[in-house]
Scaffold this motif. Sequence first.
Motif, PDB file in Angstrom:
ATOM      1  N   VAL A  35       0.776  -1.038   0.099  1.00 48.62           N
ATOM      2  CA  VAL A  35       0.098   0.030   0.111  1.00 48.62           C
ATOM      3  C   VAL A  35       0.730   1.180   0.132  1.00 48.62           C
ATOM      4  N   VAL A  36       0.575   2.118  -1.012  1.00 47.12           N
ATOM      5  CA  VAL A  36       1.335   3.414  -1.114  1.00 47.12           C
ATOM      6  C   VAL A  36       0.501   4.406  -0.396  1.00 47.12           C
ATOM      7  N   THR A  37       0.546   5.176   0.718  1.00 43.62           N
ATOM      8  CA  THR A  37      -0.213   5.808   1.506  1.00 43.62           C
ATOM      9  C   THR A  37       0.386   7.145   1.579  1.00 43.62           C
ATOM     10  N   GLY A  38      -0.368   8.102   2.205  1.00 30.52           N
ATOM     11  CA  GLY A  38       0.119   9.524   2.428  1.00 30.52           C
ATOM     12  C   GLY A  38      -0.917  10.393   2.343  1.00 30.52           C
ATOM     13  N   VAL A  39      -0.869  11.801   2.602  1.00 28.68           N
ATOM     14  CA  VAL A  39      -1.535  12.873   2.585  1.00 28.68           C
ATOM     15  C   VAL A  39      -1.997  13.101   1.129  1.00 28.68           C
ATOM     16  N   GLY A 507       2.359 -13.762 -11.742  1.00 33.59           N
ATOM     17  CA  GLY A 507       3.438 -13.092 -12.113  1.00 33.59           C
ATOM     18  C   GLY A 507       3.306 -11.781 -12.713  1.00 33.59           C
ATOM     19  N   THR A 508       2.070 -10.991 -12.159  1.00 27.29           N
ATOM     20  CA  THR A 508       1.739  -9.889 -12.964  1.00 27.29           C
ATOM     21  C   THR A 508       1.728  -8.766 -11.976  1.00 27.29           C
ATOM     22  N   LEU A 509       2.113  -7.569 -12.363  1.00 25.73           N
ATOM     23  CA  LEU A 509       1.987  -6.449 -11.286  1.00 25.73           C
ATOM     24  C   LEU A 509       0.319  -5.625 -11.528  1.00 25.73           C
ATOM     25  N   TYR A 510      -0.147  -5.665 -10.482  1.00 21.09           N
ATOM     26  CA  TYR A 510      -1.525  -4.718 -10.726  1.00 21.09           C
ATOM     27  C   TYR A 510      -1.210  -3.515  -9.673  1.00 21.09           C
ATOM     28  N   VAL A 511      -1.555  -2.553 -10.342  1.00 16.61           N
ATOM     29  CA  VAL A 511      -1.770  -1.104  -9.757  1.00 16.61           C
ATOM     30  C   VAL A 511      -3.010  -0.715  -9.501  1.00 16.61           C
ATOM     31  N   LEU A 512      -3.432  -0.505  -8.346  1.00 15.06           N
ATOM     32  CA  LEU A 512      -4.927   0.062  -8.159  1.00 15.06           C
ATOM     33  C   LEU A 512      -4.807   1.182  -7.548  1.00 15.06           C
ATOM     34  N   THR A 540       1.725  -9.337  -7.784  1.00 18.97           N
ATOM     35  CA  THR A 540       2.254  -8.257  -6.970  1.00 18.97           C
ATOM     36  C   THR A 540       1.312  -7.232  -7.083  1.00 18.97           C
ATOM     37  N   VAL A 541       0.808  -6.716  -5.944  1.00 20.46           N
ATOM     38  CA  VAL A 541      -0.456  -5.954  -5.899  1.00 20.46           C
ATOM     39  C   VAL A 541      -0.014  -4.604  -5.288  1.00 20.46           C
ATOM     40  N   VAL A 542      -0.136  -3.309  -5.996  1.00 16.45           N
ATOM     41  CA  VAL A 542       0.356  -2.108  -5.155  1.00 16.45           C
ATOM     42  C   VAL A 542      -0.875  -1.418  -5.499  1.00 16.45           C
ATOM     43  N   VAL A 543      -1.248  -0.818  -4.162  1.00 15.95           N
ATOM     44  CA  VAL A 543      -2.326  -0.244  -4.149  1.00 15.95           C
ATOM     45  C   VAL A 543      -2.113   1.173  -3.594  1.00 15.95           C
TER      46      VAL A 543
END
Length: 980
Positions: A35-39, A507-512, A540-543
């Motif tokens: 999870v990429v978070t921040g204001v 083996g896939t990168l998912y960006v949500l 790989t899941v990047v949210v």
Amino acid sequence: MKSHPRPAPVVRILGARTHNLKDISVQIPLSRITVVTGVSGSGKSSLAFDTLYAEGQRRYAESLSTYARQFLERLDRPDVDSIEPVPPAIALEQKNGVRNARSTVGTQTEIYDSLRLLFAHGGTTFCPDCGLAAVPGGVDRAVEELATSEEGSRVVLAAPVDWKGSGGEKKRRGRRQKERDEALRIAELKRAGFFRALSPSGETVEIPDDPARVAELLDADGNLRVVVGRFIVREESRPEIAAAAEAAFSMSGSLLSSTDAGTRTFRRGLHCPSCGCEFRDPTPPLFAFNSPLGACPTCQGFGRVIGVDLEKVIPNPSLRLDERPVAAWNTPAYESAYDDLFRACRRYSVRTDVPVERLSAHEREVLIKGRGEFYGVNGFFEWLETKRYKIHVRVLLARYRAYRLCPDCRGARLGPPSLWVRFRGRTISDLVDLSLRDLKKWFDELSLNPSEEDRLGSVVSEIRSRVRYMNDVGLEYLTLSRAARTLSGGESQRIGLASALGGSLTGTLYVLDEPTIGLHAVDTRRLLAILRRLADRGNTVVVVEHDPEAIEAADHVIDLGPGAGSLGGQLLFEGTPRALARVKSSATGELLRRRGLPGKGKAGPAPRGPAVPTRTLRGGRVVAFRRAEGAVTVVGAREHNLKNLTVRFPLGRLVAVSGISGSGKSTLVRDILHNSYARRFKGTVQLDVGAHDRIEGLELVSDILLVDQSPLGRSARSNPVTYTKAWDDIRQVFARTARAVSRRITARDFSFNSPGGRCEVCKGTGWQTIDMQFLADVTVRCDVCDGRRFQGRVLAVRHRGKNIGDVLAMTVDEAMSFFSDETAIVRRLAPLAEVGLGYLPLGQPTATLSGGEAQRLKLASFLEIRPATARGVLFLFDEPTTGLHASDVNRLLKTFRRLISRGHSVVAVEHHLEFLAASDWIIDLGPGGGDEGGRIVAEGPPEEIRRASASLTGRFLAETEPVPPPEEDRRARAKDRSGM
């Protein structure tokens, strides 16, 4: 020798500097949830989408053809030192780019394609007249039935040749010519080896050469039953019977068998056993509304037809005829139609002093259909149709038209032959109209026999799998027939997520992009379980996410900040959620500490219990509970799934409309409350109004404004500084500089919307679009102005060391500081900072803003609205917390507090628990989505919602700390106690 465990594989991003990122380096573990978070504005999307996903797409493009690669050198690469390794990337954003009216949820998820296969190979065609199942024909079926039913009997096979219909009578020639033609046909039959025919009595006789005698052999339908074979039916005679049957089908399209028991008729194709009506064999294209073979001929597969909408033509039926209620005639070009109307009223006794809604049937018929020389409303639009070659007429017609259900297919989109085919008693239209919840139940209960299992087993398994995934991501209230362009951005993203699960990729990168937006708290946990399933498959899941429960469920968290825009872009933390909760300098860490994360177990999948915030925002209730302002009440709301509701919206307070996805919130607020007001009081006839009886209390508000997440415009020149009108003042500042005056550069030259000082290669946009033909268009930076939009002579003008291009690159906060001595500019930019958009660059195109940013930009433009007399404006918001960090929600509530303190009212469709806890009044719809929703589960202050046992929202709010009463309410209570 002691072995050391190998480190887990990761994606290493080194030196990311895209947009406001400050040369950061991070690691993203493979096959995990990050999870990429921040204001808001801290650089989350810059890292996840504009750096990581963009690099994955660029490397994919390198594998394309030479034609595509010739443009790669002009593409902007992510500003990063290195990214290794980069898996194949898929981005699922909060956008719905579908514009095709034919696209549906079924076609988008490919479930409809599987249904077409199911009906093509397993469906049964039923005769629309007899109601009997059609039976297949052909040589094989005829031979099989004859061999099994007529074993050992003598059978005569004949071809019923149409003698009259295809003979001389159709040619309308003379009698002698007719006889010559019939004689020629007899000779051709005998030359082909057919010498006998069946007489009307069933006897086998020679075919005479005299055409007059042949007429005596015709049956009642005018057919000459030519004998093609006579057999004693045995197993070894099957080949001869097949050859005779083939000859009969070639001659007449059918086969007649005559035995001592009687006669039977066999046909070549699918046909009704009773009336003989023939049908097309079911094939997948027959069930495709995108194909001419399957589409309804009336609506061309759209399910709707366009026509004049009388509700738009007469938007306010409470007006009298002498008050000119016909909107299309209230223009100088067509106002003469009222003269014709009043003459017809006098001639045909039509009252002009009563409201249109109270006219009798006769009077309405004269008005709408016309009478005598008067053409009526319908005749007026029929006349306009003859003038469609004029542009302004086409615009006028579009204004008063509306789509209505196709009268032939009733919205099924398919032609009659497609709807004659059923599977287990249902047509394909019946299945696509079921909610996904009911469709899953129907297929779970479906059982196949061994023969069907061989033919249909794989298709049914595929449908079950995809439907289950659609239910798992919280879309059980949708139907497969729902038009894809009507979906919200969150629904489109979840459909993409379900399709990814159904595709079984690894083996896939998912960006949500914030997948929990639009989800009720009860649905968030289900979505997190789906993401966990994706990661468990090796993906790989990047949210990019703000939701605290999603952060807690992650394996790895990247927290950016500490502020927005130039104040953000720094790596504050990288690690596990538990470790983040101990970081005191992080706003996200503070949020997790308030939820008590350090006391929880190891971070991982979403917890099973109803994990909700234990505290709410510290801002307290927006305003005190007051009843003096009155309320706007919607009576009899029954559009879509609303169950004839009467809903009261108190004025002068913050009202939240909650409920799970699909419960009817947007239908109530947008389609009924807003659209009804806009049509009745603003004359906006283009909007479709949801079904309801009436709306009471509209006289208590001066206006109703909808602030939704729709794009502000598609123009590449529109940006925040032009939207707030601050650009006009900035241009004046630069036009007053000494260099501009000496070179005669005016304020007009600093406009990128008009020729003069702008770059004429990119027309002031800073970008150029390249047509890639077979690929999507590519947008690249203008190579003449280098994206600065203006000519060199204009860029040479400077104010305090900055040119006009530098100003466009400034953020709102930077511009307010730079122009601090220009009161007019600061006053116009201040609302942007107040709603939390201080990080936006002044020149960022509004088309690139997220839905939440677009909504807050609209809100900023409304902050200076003063109420008309004592009546304020009723603002309607659609999920205003979209894209906001928890620390930014408090700022949003302060903005609402400012609106309400000025005498306005706010109604917000919202799921955010902390926002709901700070509201004054909650209207909770449900209890489910789709058909299971549309009811008021609970309404009242948050304290009452917490006690409502039937409310899912109340169940989550019950564990939040009650909001302290506002200061004015505490003072009032203290005063009451002191007076006792």
